[in-house]
Design an enzyme around this catalytic site. Structure first.
Site, PDB file in Angstrom:
ATOM      1  CB  CYS A   1      -0.970  -0.045   1.181  1.00  0.00           C
ATOM      2  SG  CYS A   1      -2.435   0.986   0.971  1.00  0.00           S
ATOM      3  CG  HIS A   2      -0.141   4.833   1.462  1.00  0.00           C
ATOM      4  ND1 HIS A   2      -1.383   4.290   1.700  1.00  0.00           N
ATOM      5  CD2 HIS A   2      -0.341   5.875   0.618  1.00  0.00           C
ATOM      6  CE1 HIS A   2      -2.305   4.977   1.028  1.00  0.00           C
ATOM      7  NE2 HIS A   2      -1.691   5.935   0.361  1.00  0.00           N
TER       8      HIS A   2
ATOM      9  CD  GLU B   1      -3.166   8.154  -1.965  1.00  0.00           C
ATOM     10  OE1 GLU B   1      -4.049   8.289  -1.087  1.00  0.00           O
ATOM     11  OE2 GLU B   1      -2.069   7.617  -1.738  1.00  0.00           O
TER      12      GLU B   1
END
Length: 237
Positions: A135-136, A167
């Site tokens: 993910c991030h 996002e």
């Protein structure tokens, strides 16, 4: 069998969302890899830059079933493990064959400058181990170096991670711009990596490029961990 796995957590736990909720560790992005590793008999330790962490409050709202049960049970293996989180100086890179960067938007704040976590990841990679992120979590790649070449670890490699369109859908793209936060796609471009996107931003999608393994979103946390184990076994063959 791989040596131990080290799951990195973000230490950032401040208000991020428009509704006043805090960001922090996205629960299942730490829990699902933990379950995947321990399910195969691999011992897991948790580490964060400061030895502290807090949860992403939005991630708590999506918990259900066995995940919710394990989270609420303070005596569960996961709960006991994550609350024994260590600082980078309290673990040795040579004890691990997998470094797994869990996520949450919070990682965009601290992973790029988390020298302790980056040192561990670089050394584990140098020792023939795997660096994985979901993910991030690939935010850690912004300044993560290959110690043998001096180049950025993901230069010339294919990676994935949370999509820019994701996002926008979550309506946090403007918040990220306000706070000068780079997206995973930004970081890939900046460090010469090839970014690969899933067909849909919420699909379970993970990829392997050598000993770098990445996944795109919470739904991909398990498959990213499975790929990390496969890559670790392959590097030992």
């Amino acid at each position: 069998m791989a040596k131990k796995a080290l799951i990195a957590l973000t230490s950032y736990n401040e208000v991020f969302y428009r509704d006043g909720a805090k960001t922090g560790v996205f629960v299942v992005e730490a829990m699902h890899p933990y379950d995947a590793f321990t399910g195969k008999g691999i011992e897991v330790d948790f580490v964060s830059e400061t030895g502290t962490f807090g949860y992403d409050e939005h991630s708590l709202n999506s918990l259900n079933g066995e995940d919710l049960k394990a989270f609420e049970d303070k005596s569960s293996s996961f709960s006991k493990g994550i609350h024994a989180v260590k600082k980078p100086g309290e673990v040795k890179a040579e004890d691990y064959s997998i470094f797994f960067a869990s996520a949450g938007h919070a990682t965009l704040f601290d992973y790029p400058t988390a020298k302790g976590l980056q040192d561990l990841a670089s050394k584990i990679y140098q020792n023939g181990g795997v660096v994985a992120a979901v993910c991030h979590g690939p935010a850690i790649f912004e300044n993560l170096k290959d110690l043998d070449t001096g180049r950025y670890l993901v230069e010339g490699k294919a990676i994935t991670g949370f999509t820019d369109i994701g996002e926008v859908i979550l309506k946090v793209d403007d918040i990220m711009r306000e706070k000068n936060l780079k997206s995973v796609e930004d970081i890939a471009k900046l460090r010469g990596a090839k970014y690969l996107a899933p067909i849909g931003p919420w699909d379970d999608y993970s990829i392997t490029d050598g000993r770098v393994v990445t996944g795109v979103n919470p739904a991909s946390a398990h498959s990213t961990a499975v790929r990390a184990m496969e890559a670790a076994q392959g590097s030992q063959a």
